[in-house]
Write a protein that holds these residues in place. Structure first.
Motif, PDB file in Angstrom:
ATOM      1  N   LYS A 136       0.797  -1.237   0.000  1.00 35.68           N
ATOM      2  CA  LYS A 136       0.000   0.000   0.000  1.00 35.68           C
ATOM      3  C   LYS A 136       0.827   1.284   0.000  1.00 35.68           C
ATOM      4  O   LYS A 136       0.273   2.376   0.169  1.00 35.68           O
ATOM      5  CB  LYS A 136      -0.965   0.015   1.193  1.00 35.68           C
ATOM      6  CG  LYS A 136      -1.940  -1.154   1.214  1.00 35.68           C
ATOM      7  CD  LYS A 136      -2.877  -1.071   2.402  1.00 35.68           C
ATOM      8  CE  LYS A 136      -3.839  -2.256   2.427  1.00 35.68           C
ATOM      9  NZ  LYS A 136      -4.768  -2.200   3.587  1.00 35.68           N
ATOM     10  N   ASN A 137       2.131   1.195  -0.201  1.00 35.15           N
ATOM     11  CA  ASN A 137       2.956   2.407  -0.185  1.00 35.15           C
ATOM     12  C   ASN A 137       3.171   3.009  -1.570  1.00 35.15           C
ATOM     13  O   ASN A 137       3.567   4.169  -1.683  1.00 35.15           O
ATOM     14  CB  ASN A 137       4.312   2.110   0.461  1.00 35.15           C
ATOM     15  CG  ASN A 137       4.187   1.875   1.957  1.00 35.15           C
ATOM     16  OD1 ASN A 137       3.412   2.539   2.638  1.00 35.15           O
ATOM     17  ND2 ASN A 137       4.946   0.915   2.474  1.00 35.15           N
ATOM     18  N   HIS A 138       2.934   2.234  -2.596  1.00 38.68           N
ATOM     19  CA  HIS A 138       3.147   2.713  -3.962  1.00 38.68           C
ATOM     20  C   HIS A 138       2.293   3.949  -4.260  1.00 38.68           C
ATOM     21  O   HIS A 138       2.785   4.969  -4.759  1.00 38.68           O
ATOM     22  CB  HIS A 138       2.829   1.587  -4.951  1.00 38.68           C
ATOM     23  CG  HIS A 138       3.009   1.957  -6.388  1.00 38.68           C
ATOM     24  ND1 HIS A 138       2.009   2.561  -7.133  1.00 38.68           N
ATOM     25  CD2 HIS A 138       4.054   1.810  -7.235  1.00 38.68           C
ATOM     26  CE1 HIS A 138       2.432   2.763  -8.364  1.00 38.68           C
ATOM     27  NE2 HIS A 138       3.672   2.318  -8.453  1.00 38.68           N
ATOM     28  N   GLY A 139       1.011   3.869  -3.939  1.00 44.04           N
ATOM     29  CA  GLY A 139       0.112   4.984  -4.220  1.00 44.04           C
ATOM     30  C   GLY A 139       0.481   6.243  -3.461  1.00 44.04           C
ATOM     31  O   GLY A 139       0.328   7.360  -3.976  1.00 44.04           O
ATOM     32  N   SER A 140       0.981   6.082  -2.241  1.00 43.88           N
ATOM     33  CA  SER A 140       1.378   7.247  -1.446  1.00 43.88           C
ATOM     34  C   SER A 140       2.515   8.003  -2.122  1.00 43.88           C
ATOM     35  O   SER A 140       2.531   9.242  -2.149  1.00 43.88           O
ATOM     36  CB  SER A 140       1.804   6.803  -0.044  1.00 43.88           C
ATOM     37  OG  SER A 140       0.726   6.216   0.654  1.00 43.88           O
ATOM     38  N   LEU A 141       3.464   7.259  -2.671  1.00 46.14           N
ATOM     39  CA  LEU A 141       4.583   7.916  -3.340  1.00 46.14           C
ATOM     40  C   LEU A 141       4.126   8.614  -4.619  1.00 46.14           C
ATOM     41  O   LEU A 141       4.593   9.712  -4.936  1.00 46.14           O
ATOM     42  CB  LEU A 141       5.684   6.901  -3.654  1.00 46.14           C
ATOM     43  CG  LEU A 141       6.920   7.472  -4.365  1.00 46.14           C
ATOM     44  CD1 LEU A 141       7.519   8.638  -3.584  1.00 46.14           C
ATOM     45  CD2 LEU A 141       7.963   6.384  -4.587  1.00 46.14           C
ATOM     46  N   VAL A 142       3.205   8.005  -5.343  1.00 43.40           N
ATOM     47  CA  VAL A 142       2.685   8.638  -6.561  1.00 43.40           C
ATOM     48  C   VAL A 142       2.050   9.987  -6.225  1.00 43.40           C
ATOM     49  O   VAL A 142       2.271  10.987  -6.919  1.00 43.40           O
ATOM     50  CB  VAL A 142       1.667   7.716  -7.260  1.00 43.40           C
ATOM     51  CG1 VAL A 142       0.931   8.469  -8.368  1.00 43.40           C
ATOM     52  CG2 VAL A 142       2.363   6.493  -7.839  1.00 43.40           C
ATOM     53  N   VAL A 143       1.274  10.026  -5.149  1.00 45.41           N
ATOM     54  CA  VAL A 143       0.645  11.286  -4.731  1.00 45.41           C
ATOM     55  C   VAL A 143       1.709  12.325  -4.397  1.00 45.41           C
ATOM     56  O   VAL A 143       1.610  13.497  -4.790  1.00 45.41           O
ATOM     57  CB  VAL A 143      -0.282  11.051  -3.522  1.00 45.41           C
ATOM     58  CG1 VAL A 143      -0.766  12.382  -2.949  1.00 45.41           C
ATOM     59  CG2 VAL A 143      -1.474  10.193  -3.924  1.00 45.41           C
ATOM     60  N   LEU A 144       2.745  11.918  -3.676  1.00 50.64           N
ATOM     61  CA  LEU A 144       3.809  12.853  -3.310  1.00 50.64           C
ATOM     62  C   LEU A 144       4.516  13.401  -4.546  1.00 50.64           C
ATOM     63  O   LEU A 144       4.768  14.605  -4.653  1.00 50.64           O
ATOM     64  CB  LEU A 144       4.813  12.166  -2.385  1.00 50.64           C
ATOM     65  CG  LEU A 144       5.998  13.045  -1.959  1.00 50.64           C
ATOM     66  CD1 LEU A 144       6.204  12.985  -0.450  1.00 50.64           C
ATOM     67  CD2 LEU A 144       7.288  12.608  -2.659  1.00 50.64           C
ATOM     68  N   LEU A 145       4.835  12.524  -5.497  1.00 55.53           N
ATOM     69  CA  LEU A 145       5.504  12.972  -6.718  1.00 55.53           C
ATOM     70  C   LEU A 145       4.663  14.002  -7.460  1.00 55.53           C
ATOM     71  O   LEU A 145       5.164  15.056  -7.876  1.00 55.53           O
ATOM     72  CB  LEU A 145       5.769  11.772  -7.633  1.00 55.53           C
ATOM     73  CG  LEU A 145       6.772  10.721  -7.151  1.00 55.53           C
ATOM     74  CD1 LEU A 145       6.758   9.526  -8.092  1.00 55.53           C
ATOM     75  CD2 LEU A 145       8.171  11.297  -7.049  1.00 55.53           C
ATOM     76  N   ASP A 146       3.385  13.694  -7.622  1.00 59.61           N
ATOM     77  CA  ASP A 146       2.507  14.614  -8.346  1.00 59.61           C
ATOM     78  C   ASP A 146       2.373  15.948  -7.622  1.00 59.61           C
ATOM     79  O   ASP A 146       2.318  17.011  -8.251  1.00 59.61           O
ATOM     80  CB  ASP A 146       1.124  13.983  -8.533  1.00 59.61           C
ATOM     81  CG  ASP A 146       1.134  12.822  -9.517  1.00 59.61           C
ATOM     82  OD1 ASP A 146       2.109  12.705 -10.284  1.00 59.61           O
ATOM     83  OD2 ASP A 146       0.172  12.030  -9.515  1.00 59.61           O
ATOM     84  N   THR A 147       2.319  15.893  -6.297  1.00 59.69           N
ATOM     85  CA  THR A 147       2.176  17.122  -5.518  1.00 59.69           C
ATOM     86  C   THR A 147       3.418  18.000  -5.639  1.00 59.69           C
ATOM     87  O   THR A 147       3.322  19.219  -5.844  1.00 59.69           O
ATOM     88  CB  THR A 147       1.916  16.789  -4.036  1.00 59.69           C
ATOM     89  OG1 THR A 147       0.755  15.965  -3.931  1.00 59.69           O
ATOM     90  CG2 THR A 147       1.702  18.061  -3.230  1.00 59.69           C
TER      91      THR A 147
END
Length: 271
Positions: free
Chosen positions: A105-116
Motif C-alpha cells: 500500500k505504499n506505492h500509491g502514497s509515493l505517486v501522490v507525493l511525486l505529483d504534488t
C-alpha cells in the motif's frame, strides 16, 4: 339559405394529398436537410481501433543484465534519460526530490507525493521543485531503461512451469533460463543505480537531494533494505542527500511533523 357546396370526390382527394405533402416536407423546410451519417470515429481500419499488438517480451541474458546493472555507467544512463526529459534536473538551483517505496500500500502514497511536488509553483527566488522515482521522471513518464526492464519480465522468467515461461497469458521457451535468485539481483542492482543518481544531480544543481521514503511494512530481505538503504546511508554521510521516512501513508512533504529524518531512524523492517 344557400345550401353548402358539395365538392367532387377527386377534388377532396387532391386537397388531402397536398396537405399531407406539406406536413411531410415542413420539418425539412424549417430545419434543413437531415445530416448524412458519417463513419463512426475510430471505426476506420486505418485508425487502428479494435486492434492491439500482442505484448512481445524481451529475452535478455540474465548474466549480461547483472553485469550491465552493476556498472556505474548504468547510473549515468538513467541520469541521461531523466535529464533528456526534464533538463531542470541538471540545472543549478533546482531542488531535486527522489522517492522510494516498498511494502504493501505504499506505492500509491509515493505517486501522490511525486505529483504534488511536481505541481508546486516556482518559488520567488526562482527555485523549481522536481521529483523523480525509480520508474521515471514524474509519476507518468518512464525511463527507457525501466521500460526495457519491464519488458524483460524477470520474475515471470524466474518461475517457469514445466520448462515453459508464462508471460501475459502466453507460453514461451526462454532462450536464457533465469534462476529464482536472479530477478531480485537484477532489480536490486537497478534500484542501486537509481539511488546513485543523486550524485550527478547534486553536482549539477548544487543542492542536496531530498529523499522521501514510504517503507512502513517493508521486509528486510526486499530491495529497499537490501540494496537502496545502504547507498542512501553513504550518500547521507557525504552530504549528498537528506533522507526522510513517512510516519504514515498520508504524510505531506510540506509538513515536517509527518516525517522521521535520517537513515539512522529508518523504520524497523517487517519480519
Amino acid at each position: 339559405m344557400t345550401p353548402p357546396t358539395i365538392r367532387p370526390l377527386w377534388q377532396s382527394l387532391a386537397a388531402g394529398l397536398i396537405i399531407l405533402t406539406i406536413l411531410i416536407l415542413a420539418p425539412a423546410i424549417l430545419v434543413g436537410p437531415a445530416s448524412v451519417a458519417g463513419p463512426v470515429p475510430g471505426a476506420d481500419p486505418a485508425s487502428g481501433a479494435g486492434t492491439c499488438s500482442p505484448f512481445i517480451p524481451v529475452f535478455t541474458d540474465p548474466a549480461a543484465k547483472i553485469s550491465d546493472t552493476s556498472s556505474p555507467a548504468f547510473t549515468m544512463q538513467l541520469f541521461g534519460e531523466a535529464v533528456a526529459y526534464e533538463p531542470l534536473l541538471a540545472t543549478p538551483g533546482t531542488q531535486v526530490h527522489m522517492g522510494y517505496w516498498s511494502g504493501p500500500k505504499n506505492h500509491g502514497s509515493l505517486v501522490v507525493l511525486l505529483d504534488t511536488i511536481n505541481s508546486a509553483p516556482v518559488l520567488e527566488n526562482g527555485t523549481s521543485h522536481k521529483a523523480i522515482w525509480d520508474e521515471g521522471v514524474t509519476s507518468s513518464y518512464q525511463y527507457p531503461s525501466y521500460v526495457t526492464m519491464q519488458n524483460e519480465r524477470w520474475y515471470e522468467r524466474g518461475y517457469p512451469v514445466n520448462g515453459t515461461v508464462i508471460i501475459m497469458g502466453r507460453p514461451y521457451t526462454d532462450p536464457y533460463p533465469v534462476t529464482r535468485e536472479q530477478p531480485d539481483i537484477i532489480w536490486g542492482q537497478y534500484s542501486q543505480r537509481y539511488a546513485w543518481m543523486a550524485v550527478p544531480m547534486y553536482e549539477a544543481t548544487k543542492n542536496p537531494v531530498n529523499v522521501w521514503c514510504y517503507v512502513e511494512g517493508a521486509r528486510a530481505n526486499r530491495v529497499f533494505y537490501t540494496y537502496e538503504l545502504p547507498v542512501l546511508e553513504e550518500l547521507e554521510r557525504d552530504g549528498v542527500v537528506t533522507v526522510r521516512f513517512a510516519k504514515q501513508r498520508t504524510a505531506d512533504w510540506t509538513k515536517p511533523d509527518d516525517w522521521i529524518v535520517g537513515t539512522a531512524n529508518a523504520p524497523v523492517p517487517a519480519a
